[in-house]
Write a protein that holds these residues in place. Structure first.
Motif, PDB file in Angstrom:
ATOM      1  N   ALA A 405     -34.443 -20.302  -2.537  1.00 38.24           N
ATOM      2  CA  ALA A 405     -35.765 -20.222  -1.919  1.00 38.24           C
ATOM      3  C   ALA A 405     -35.783 -20.944  -0.576  1.00 38.24           C
ATOM      4  N   GLU A 406     -35.105 -22.084  -0.503  1.00 36.83           N
ATOM      5  CA  GLU A 406     -35.040 -22.811   0.764  1.00 36.83           C
ATOM      6  C   GLU A 406     -34.289 -21.995   1.819  1.00 36.83           C
ATOM      7  N   ALA A 407     -33.210 -21.328   1.392  1.00 36.62           N
ATOM      8  CA  ALA A 407     -32.457 -20.487   2.317  1.00 36.62           C
ATOM      9  C   ALA A 407     -33.288 -19.298   2.778  1.00 36.62           C
ATOM     10  N   GLU A 408     -34.050 -18.689   1.854  1.00 33.80           N
ATOM     11  CA  GLU A 408     -34.879 -17.550   2.220  1.00 33.80           C
ATOM     12  C   GLU A 408     -36.004 -17.972   3.169  1.00 33.80           C
ATOM     13  N   SER A 409     -36.532 -19.182   2.990  1.00 31.80           N
ATOM     14  CA  SER A 409     -37.562 -19.669   3.893  1.00 31.80           C
ATOM     15  C   SER A 409     -37.009 -19.829   5.313  1.00 31.80           C
ATOM     16  N   ALA A 410     -35.783 -20.387   5.409  1.00 33.52           N
ATOM     17  CA  ALA A 410     -35.157 -20.526   6.721  1.00 33.52           C
ATOM     18  C   ALA A 410     -34.845 -19.156   7.323  1.00 33.52           C
ATOM     19  N   ARG A 411     -34.441 -18.230   6.484  1.00 28.27           N
ATOM     20  CA  ARG A 411     -34.149 -16.872   6.951  1.00 28.27           C
ATOM     21  C   ARG A 411     -35.400 -16.219   7.518  1.00 28.27           C
ATOM     22  N   LEU A 412     -36.546 -16.413   6.845  1.00 29.05           N
ATOM     23  CA  LEU A 412     -37.789 -15.827   7.334  1.00 29.05           C
ATOM     24  C   LEU A 412     -38.161 -16.392   8.707  1.00 29.05           C
ATOM     25  N   GLN A 413     -37.987 -17.669   8.889  1.00 29.45           N
ATOM     26  CA  GLN A 413     -38.298 -18.276  10.188  1.00 29.45           C
ATOM     27  C   GLN A 413     -37.418 -17.690  11.287  1.00 29.45           C
ATOM     28  N   LEU A 414     -36.115 -17.513  10.971  1.00 32.37           N
ATOM     29  CA  LEU A 414     -35.198 -16.940  11.968  1.00 32.37           C
ATOM     30  C   LEU A 414     -35.530 -15.479  12.244  1.00 32.37           C
ATOM     31  N   ALA A 415     -35.858 -14.733  11.175  1.00 33.08           N
ATOM     32  CA  ALA A 415     -36.186 -13.312  11.360  1.00 33.08           C
ATOM     33  C   ALA A 415     -37.445 -13.158  12.210  1.00 33.08           C
ATOM     34  N   THR A 439     -38.237 -14.706  -4.454  1.00 35.16           N
ATOM     35  CA  THR A 439     -37.482 -15.900  -4.811  1.00 35.16           C
ATOM     36  C   THR A 439     -38.401 -17.036  -5.227  1.00 35.16           C
ATOM     37  N   GLN A 440     -39.520 -17.192  -4.536  1.00 33.15           N
ATOM     38  CA  GLN A 440     -40.477 -18.224  -4.914  1.00 33.15           C
ATOM     39  C   GLN A 440     -41.050 -17.975  -6.315  1.00 33.15           C
ATOM     40  N   GLN A 441     -41.309 -16.713  -6.625  1.00 30.70           N
ATOM     41  CA  GLN A 441     -41.769 -16.384  -7.975  1.00 30.70           C
ATOM     42  C   GLN A 441     -40.693 -16.703  -9.015  1.00 30.70           C
ATOM     43  N   ALA A 442     -39.448 -16.406  -8.675  1.00 32.01           N
ATOM     44  CA  ALA A 442     -38.349 -16.674  -9.601  1.00 32.01           C
ATOM     45  C   ALA A 442     -38.183 -18.170  -9.851  1.00 32.01           C
ATOM     46  N   VAL A 443     -38.429 -18.973  -8.838  1.00 32.43           N
ATOM     47  CA  VAL A 443     -38.346 -20.429  -9.015  1.00 32.43           C
ATOM     48  C   VAL A 443     -39.343 -20.885 -10.079  1.00 32.43           C
ATOM     49  N   VAL A 444     -40.559 -20.372  -9.998  1.00 25.60           N
ATOM     50  CA  VAL A 444     -41.577 -20.750 -10.983  1.00 25.60           C
ATOM     51  C   VAL A 444     -41.183 -20.264 -12.377  1.00 25.60           C
ATOM     52  N   GLN A 445     -40.688 -19.032 -12.473  1.00 23.10           N
ATOM     53  CA  GLN A 445     -40.320 -18.476 -13.770  1.00 23.10           C
ATOM     54  C   GLN A 445     -39.165 -19.240 -14.415  1.00 23.10           C
ATOM     55  N   VAL A 446     -38.182 -19.619 -13.624  1.00 26.29           N
ATOM     56  CA  VAL A 446     -37.051 -20.364 -14.174  1.00 26.29           C
ATOM     57  C   VAL A 446     -37.489 -21.763 -14.611  1.00 26.29           C
ATOM     58  N   ARG A 447     -38.352 -22.392 -13.819  1.00 30.70           N
ATOM     59  CA  ARG A 447     -38.861 -23.703 -14.212  1.00 30.70           C
ATOM     60  C   ARG A 447     -39.659 -23.599 -15.512  1.00 30.70           C
ATOM     61  N   LEU A 448     -40.445 -22.526 -15.650  1.00 32.30           N
ATOM     62  CA  LEU A 448     -41.179 -22.298 -16.892  1.00 32.30           C
ATOM     63  C   LEU A 448     -40.223 -22.124 -18.067  1.00 32.30           C
ATOM     64  N   ALA A 449     -39.184 -21.314 -17.871  1.00 40.87           N
ATOM     65  CA  ALA A 449     -38.206 -21.103 -18.937  1.00 40.87           C
ATOM     66  C   ALA A 449     -37.514 -22.402 -19.314  1.00 40.87           C
ATOM     67  N   GLN A 450     -37.241 -23.248 -18.342  1.00 44.00           N
ATOM     68  CA  GLN A 450     -36.585 -24.526 -18.609  1.00 44.00           C
ATOM     69  C   GLN A 450     -37.469 -25.425 -19.476  1.00 44.00           C
ATOM     70  N   LEU A 451     -38.755 -25.526 -19.136  1.00 37.51           N
ATOM     71  CA  LEU A 451     -39.668 -26.366 -19.907  1.00 37.51           C
ATOM     72  C   LEU A 451     -39.909 -25.787 -21.301  1.00 37.51           C
ATOM     73  N   GLN A 452     -40.086 -24.474 -21.369  1.00 34.73           N
ATOM     74  CA  GLN A 452     -40.308 -23.865 -22.683  1.00 34.73           C
ATOM     75  C   GLN A 452     -39.064 -23.943 -23.558  1.00 34.73           C
ATOM     76  N   ASN A 453     -37.903 -23.963 -22.943  1.00 33.40           N
ATOM     77  CA  ASN A 453     -36.682 -24.126 -23.720  1.00 33.40           C
ATOM     78  C   ASN A 453     -36.632 -25.510 -24.370  1.00 33.40           C
ATOM     79  N   GLN A 454     -37.140 -26.527 -23.666  1.00 31.41           N
ATOM     80  CA  GLN A 454     -37.201 -27.859 -24.256  1.00 31.41           C
ATOM     81  C   GLN A 454     -38.148 -27.889 -25.446  1.00 31.41           C
TER      82      GLN A 454
END
Length: 473
Positions: A405-415, A439-454
């Motif tokens: 997500a950080e890389a995509e944010s930098a890419r958007l600024q350059l584009a 990618t930002q949506q995926a970050v939230v979904q993976v974080r959700l999966a991580q917490l729900q896995n616990q």
């Protein structure tokens, strides 16, 4: 008098010998799972595993709002209420079986009018007293076996209620995490939609000035509508998740909790403790569903004892002590008092194979209970292994997703910079915007999966389950 004493002596001997049991010796089946979990580098040590997994949910879930919701669910959830009533029903069934071991004494009053033997004259007969009606002396342990079966079923319902509580706590925790994720995704969609609406406005101005083509404007407009559709979809999902949580709570989401959700982020959720898995053998005592399956196996084993005892004689006793007279007015006069004892024995000789069929059915029931017990253990082993696999990989996935997500944010600024300087096309800018949003949506979904896995691991290890109660005598 001698005959009475002989009868009483025989009955006393039968009562002393009562309790003979044909229940097969119970042996816990070997757990059909490996001796250790095979996971992707997860911590399966036993150090502090018992204490952590057995910790009450109040200690494991540190979020005050989540604790409030769990308390409401435990008080109001209808499925849990049914589980509690099932315990009460099984307890009363056990009390009925236990009462069958003791004689039932009642007040009996009889009156009859019939021809006398020999003379044919009509005579009256009246009696009043205490009576024991067909009390079965459990010489071969049939009633004791049924009592043992009822006790095991009662304990199984206790464990079923404990399993329902563990599942409910985990479901509420997961529902709460879903709402936090929904709020974060909604905020992300609102920001994205605002950014794209601004992009449409600027593109329209450039189109009117003749700097850009209508193609760029239509592409920007399409991307904006896609963001608006995503926002509507997430608003719907947010409502569905709240409805699901309300069903678990047995009531509407409290107003103060709903108001506090605005602007929530999963990253701000209090951390949950890491859970060492320990050994698979510890699941046999931790997880209430496994303990429930074992009690059902014990009940099926006891049922075999009752089926075996049906092949042997049943000894029953009918007794009465009171007053009797040919005249109603003479019931309570001197000399009218007496008693009667009538033991009986019934030995099955021919029953068209009924008892044998019942015994074979009981044995098949025990085989089914063994298979179900083993399947419950295997399911528990898989659930723990799956949760450990998630624990070993979701953290790494979340970190990689965040870096993307950080890389995509930098890419958007350059584009955006290249587009403004005429170096690249507007299509490159739109692609960068789409990629960043996904990618930002995926970050939230993976974080959700991580917490729900616990949460799932806590549940899979039997976390927070009450200790089994030993009520056997």
């Amino acid at each position: 008098m001698t005959n009475h004493r002989s009868t009483l002596t025989a009955l006393a001997a039968a009562a002393l010998l009562a309790g003979c049991s044909f229940i097969p010796t119970y042996e816990r089946p070997a757990a059909p799972v490996p001796s250790a979990y095979t996971t992707l580098g997860a911590d399966t040590t036993t150090a502090s595993a018992q204490g952590t997994a057995a910790a009450p949910w109040q200690d494991y879930f540190a979020e005050p709002r989540l604790r409030q919701l769990i308390e409401a669910a435990l008080a109001n959830n209808r499925d849990l209420r049914v589980a509690v009533l099932n315990i009460e029903q099984a307890r009363t069934t056990y009390q009925v079986r236990r009462a069958d071991q003791y004689p039932g004494v009642g007040l009996a009053a009889n009156a009859s009018r019939a021809p006398a033997a020999g003379t044919g004259d009509l005579t009256n007969s009246f009696s009043v007293g205490l009576a024991i009606s067909s009390w079965e002396i459990d010489f071969f342990g049939r009633i004791a076996s049924l009592k043992e079966q009822a006790l095991a079923q009662y304990l199984a319902t206790e464990e079923g209620r404990n399993a329902a509580q563990v599942s409910l706590v985990a479901a509420v925790a997961n529902g709460w995490l879903n709402l936090l994720a929904d709020e974060e995704l909604l905020e992300l969609s609102r920001q994205t939609l605002a950014s794209r609406e601004e992009s449409v406005r600027l593109t329209k101005m450039r189109l009117d000035a003749g700097v850009t083509s209508e193609l760029d404007f239509r592409q920007a407009e399409s991307l904006t509508q896609a963001a608006r559709a995503t926002l509507a979809q997430q608003q719907r999902q947010r409502a569905l998740d709240e409805n699901a949580l309300a069903l678990l709570l047995g009531q509407a989401l409290p107003d103060d909790v709903r108001a506090s959700l605005a602007g929530s982020r999963l990253a701000n959720a209090p951390a949950m403790a890491q859970l060492p898995a320990g050994l698979p053998s510890e699941l046999l005592t931790r997880r209430p569903d496994i303990r429930q399956a074992e009690q059902q196996l014990i009940a099926a084993n006891a049922n075999i004892g009752a089926a075996r005892a049906a092949f042997f004689p049943r000894i029953a006793l009918t007794a009465q002590a009171g007053t009797a007279s040919n005249e109603l007015s003479g019931l309570f006069k001197s000399g009218s008092w007496g008693f009667s004892i009538a033991p009986s024995l019934l030995l099955p000789i021919f029953d068209a194979g009924r008892n044998q069929a019942n015994l074979e059915s009981a044995r098949a029931g025990r085989g089914i209970a063994i298979a179900q017990y083993e399947k419950t253990i295997q399911t528990a082993f898989r659930e723990v292994s799956d949760a450990l696999a998630g624990q070993a990989t979701l953290g790494e996935q979340a970190l990689a997703q965040q870096r993307q997500a950080e890389a995509e944010s930098a890419r958007l600024q350059l584009a955006d910079l290249r587009y403004r300087n005429g170096v690249s096309s507007y299509l490159d800018l739109l692609d960068a915007q789409r990629s960043l949003f996904a990618t930002q949506q995926a970050v939230v979904q993976v974080r959700l999966a991580q917490l729900q896995n616990q949460v799932t691991l806590y549940k899979a290890l039997g976390g927070g389950a009450p200790a089994p109660a030993d009520v056997r005598s």
